[in-house]
Scaffold this active site. Structure first.
Site, PDB file in Angstrom:
ATOM      1  N   ARG A  58     -37.344   9.870  45.146  1.00  0.00           N
ATOM      2  CA  ARG A  58     -38.689   9.638  44.592  1.00  0.00           C
ATOM      3  C   ARG A  58     -39.654  10.415  45.465  1.00  0.00           C
ATOM      4  O   ARG A  58     -39.827  10.085  46.636  1.00  0.00           O
ATOM      5  CB  ARG A  58     -39.022   8.147  44.592  1.00  0.00           C
ATOM      6  CG  ARG A  58     -40.484   7.883  44.313  1.00  0.00           C
ATOM      7  CD  ARG A  58     -40.776   6.429  44.043  1.00  0.00           C
ATOM      8  NE  ARG A  58     -40.354   6.059  42.704  1.00  0.00           N
ATOM      9  CZ  ARG A  58     -40.789   4.985  42.047  1.00  0.00           C
ATOM     10  NH1 ARG A  58     -41.647   4.169  42.596  1.00  0.00           N
ATOM     11  NH2 ARG A  58     -40.359   4.724  40.831  1.00  0.00           N
ATOM     12  N   HIS A  85     -40.583  10.721  35.061  1.00  0.00           N
ATOM     13  CA  HIS A  85     -39.950   9.468  35.517  1.00  0.00           C
ATOM     14  C   HIS A  85     -38.790   9.181  34.558  1.00  0.00           C
ATOM     15  O   HIS A  85     -38.830   8.231  33.777  1.00  0.00           O
ATOM     16  CB  HIS A  85     -40.985   8.354  35.522  1.00  0.00           C
ATOM     17  CG  HIS A  85     -40.569   7.146  36.278  1.00  0.00           C
ATOM     18  ND1 HIS A  85     -39.369   7.049  36.961  1.00  0.00           N
ATOM     19  CD2 HIS A  85     -41.202   5.946  36.480  1.00  0.00           C
ATOM     20  CE1 HIS A  85     -39.287   5.867  37.529  1.00  0.00           C
ATOM     21  NE2 HIS A  85     -40.380   5.178  37.259  1.00  0.00           N
ATOM     22  N   GLN A  88     -37.010   5.715  34.045  1.00  0.00           N
ATOM     23  CA  GLN A  88     -37.905   4.781  33.363  1.00  0.00           C
ATOM     24  C   GLN A  88     -37.852   4.992  31.851  1.00  0.00           C
ATOM     25  O   GLN A  88     -37.691   4.049  31.077  1.00  0.00           O
ATOM     26  CB  GLN A  88     -39.344   5.008  33.861  1.00  0.00           C
ATOM     27  CG  GLN A  88     -40.362   4.107  33.209  1.00  0.00           C
ATOM     28  CD  GLN A  88     -40.199   2.671  33.651  1.00  0.00           C
ATOM     29  OE1 GLN A  88     -40.124   2.399  34.835  1.00  0.00           O
ATOM     30  NE2 GLN A  88     -40.122   1.751  32.707  1.00  0.00           N
ATOM     31  N   ASP A 183     -49.832   2.776  31.322  1.00  0.00           N
ATOM     32  CA  ASP A 183     -49.334   2.908  32.700  1.00  0.00           C
ATOM     33  C   ASP A 183     -50.522   2.745  33.647  1.00  0.00           C
ATOM     34  O   ASP A 183     -51.689   2.761  33.230  1.00  0.00           O
ATOM     35  CB  ASP A 183     -48.657   4.280  32.865  1.00  0.00           C
ATOM     36  CG  ASP A 183     -48.028   4.477  34.244  1.00  0.00           C
ATOM     37  OD1 ASP A 183     -47.831   3.487  34.971  1.00  0.00           O
ATOM     38  OD2 ASP A 183     -47.748   5.635  34.606  1.00  0.00           O
ATOM     39  N   CYS A 224     -44.593   0.341  32.176  1.00  0.00           N
ATOM     40  CA  CYS A 224     -43.477   0.527  33.105  1.00  0.00           C
ATOM     41  C   CYS A 224     -43.623  -0.347  34.344  1.00  0.00           C
ATOM     42  O   CYS A 224     -42.638  -0.568  35.042  1.00  0.00           O
ATOM     43  CB  CYS A 224     -43.373   1.995  33.495  1.00  0.00           C
ATOM     44  SG  CYS A 224     -44.877   2.634  34.251  1.00  0.00           S
ATOM     45  N   ARG A 252     -34.026  -1.151  33.477  1.00  0.00           N
ATOM     46  CA  ARG A 252     -33.867  -0.140  34.527  1.00  0.00           C
ATOM     47  C   ARG A 252     -32.502  -0.296  35.194  1.00  0.00           C
ATOM     48  O   ARG A 252     -31.816   0.671  35.488  1.00  0.00           O
ATOM     49  CB  ARG A 252     -34.976  -0.279  35.575  1.00  0.00           C
ATOM     50  CG  ARG A 252     -36.376   0.024  35.070  1.00  0.00           C
ATOM     51  CD  ARG A 252     -36.540   1.494  34.742  1.00  0.00           C
ATOM     52  NE  ARG A 252     -36.242   2.327  35.894  1.00  0.00           N
ATOM     53  CZ  ARG A 252     -37.065   2.538  36.935  1.00  0.00           C
ATOM     54  NH1 ARG A 252     -38.263   2.002  36.936  1.00  0.00           N
ATOM     55  NH2 ARG A 252     -36.702   3.317  37.933  1.00  0.00           N
TER      56      ARG A 252
HETATM   57  N1  NVA Z   1     -47.489   6.691  36.932  1.00  0.00           N
HETATM   58  C1  NVA Z   1     -47.030   5.721  37.882  1.00  0.00           C
HETATM   59  C2  NVA Z   1     -45.679   5.195  37.534  1.00  0.00           C
HETATM   60  C3  NVA Z   1     -45.203   4.083  38.415  1.00  0.00           C
HETATM   61  C4  NVA Z   1     -43.838   3.613  38.089  1.00  0.00           C
HETATM   62  C5  NVA Z   1     -47.014   6.338  39.265  1.00  0.00           C
HETATM   63  O1  NVA Z   1     -46.652   7.518  39.414  1.00  0.00           O
HETATM   64  O2  NVA Z   1     -47.370   5.660  40.213  1.00  0.00           O
HETATM   65  N1   CP Z   2     -41.618   1.288  37.074  1.00  0.00           N
HETATM   66  C1   CP Z   2     -41.292   1.657  38.330  1.00  0.00           C
HETATM   67  O1   CP Z   2     -40.676   2.704  38.588  1.00  0.00           O
HETATM   68  O2   CP Z   2     -41.676   0.753  39.283  1.00  0.00           O
HETATM   69  P1   CP Z   2     -41.596   0.924  40.852  1.00  0.00           P
HETATM   70  O3   CP Z   2     -42.639   1.907  41.247  1.00  0.00           O
HETATM   71  O4   CP Z   2     -41.851  -0.445  41.389  1.00  0.00           O
HETATM   72  O5   CP Z   2     -40.220   1.409  41.210  1.00  0.00           O
END
Ligand code: NVA
Ligand code: CP
Length: 267
Positions: A58, A85, A88, A183, A224, A252
């Protein structure tokens, strides 16, 4: 599992999933690593490949995922970058299939921050499945999808018949929707000082009961997560009968186990 950003769902579901498959997952915070300070990403990828069967990451930059994949000798899973993502969105489509019994000819509407990794993958998936998608967001480049993603989605749509539109009105976007999706307004890494300004810009795109009423009567609400009640959606919506956010979160675990099993043959 290399993490450059925070996580609840992704970290716990990958760790649990790997354990359930009889393996072991290592959480590794990039903050604690020499990466970017004393070591480059190609060395990290090559060294990690000597120890593990699978790398998941990540990160902020898409280029980092590409570099990991390029230099690693084992499969690399994208656990979110600024551009996508995928785990997701695969779990999300599994959830939609479970709820609707089909993935044929749907309309998905997305609300709020559209300069956003999750929005981008929803656009890609709606394009692949030939769906209609309305993206309701402020009319400003910093909150709208980047041109490169619009082009990518439109290229796929030519083959599948998908229609993906940007709309500046939440009610219009919601009309005829099977899936209503939003989101975070404060994705990981967005500076706290932007919160007030963003809140103002996105408030007209908050998912409220009125927005849900404009969608089909059997529309589902998805996010999400993480979610802030009173921001991207009202509490009434996320805690209401049309919300499927916790089934979405659970999937997930299941989809990522499937991804890891799929990749096992490549170990
Ligand atoms: N768009 C959000 C998704 C979190 C799962 C982010 O990048 O923080
Ligand atoms: N939806 C998602 O990826 O959540 P986290 O950021 O908690 O992993």
């Amino acid at each position: 599992m290399l993490f450059e950003k925070p996580s609840l769902r992704t970290r716990i579901s990958f760790e649990t999933g790997m354990q359930q498959l009889g393996g072991h997952a290592i959480f590794y915070s990039i903050k604690d690593s020499p990466l970017g300070k004393k070591e480059n990403i190609s060395d990290t990828a090559k060294v990690a490949s000597r120890f593990v069967n699978l790398i998941a990451a990540r990160v902020f930059k898409r280029q980092d995922i590409w570099d990991l994949a390029k230099y690693a000798d084992v499969p690399v899973i994208n656990m979110l970058d600024d551009f996508a993502h995928p785990c997701q969105i695969l779990g999300d489509f599994q959830t939609i299939k479970e709820k609707k019994n089909t993935l044929e000819k749907m309309k998905l509407s997305y609300f709020g921050d559209a300069y956003n990794n999750v929005t981008y993958d929803l656009m890609r998936m709606c394009a692949i499945f030939g769906w209609r998608m309305d993206v309701a967001c402020p009319n400003a480049p910093e909150y709208s999808p980047e041109q490169i993603v619009l082009d990518e989605a439109s290229e796929i749509s030519k083959k599948t018949g998908a229609t993906i539109r940007l709309v500046n009105d939440a009610i219009e976007a919601a009309q005829d929707s099977d899936v209503v999706y939003t989101d975070s307004w404060m994705s990981y890494g967005i500076p706290q000082e932007q919160e007030e300004e963003r809140k103002k810009a996105f408030m007209p795109f908050q998912v409220t009961s009125l927005v849900m009423k404009a969608a089909k009567t059997d529309a589902v609400f998805m996010n999400c997560l993480p979610a802030m009640r009173g921001y991207e959606q009202t509490a009434e919506v996320i805690d209401g009968p049309q919300s499927i956010v916790f089934d979405e979160a659970e999937n997930r675990l299941h989809i990522q186990k499937a991804i890891m099993l799929f990749l096992r043959d490549k170990f």
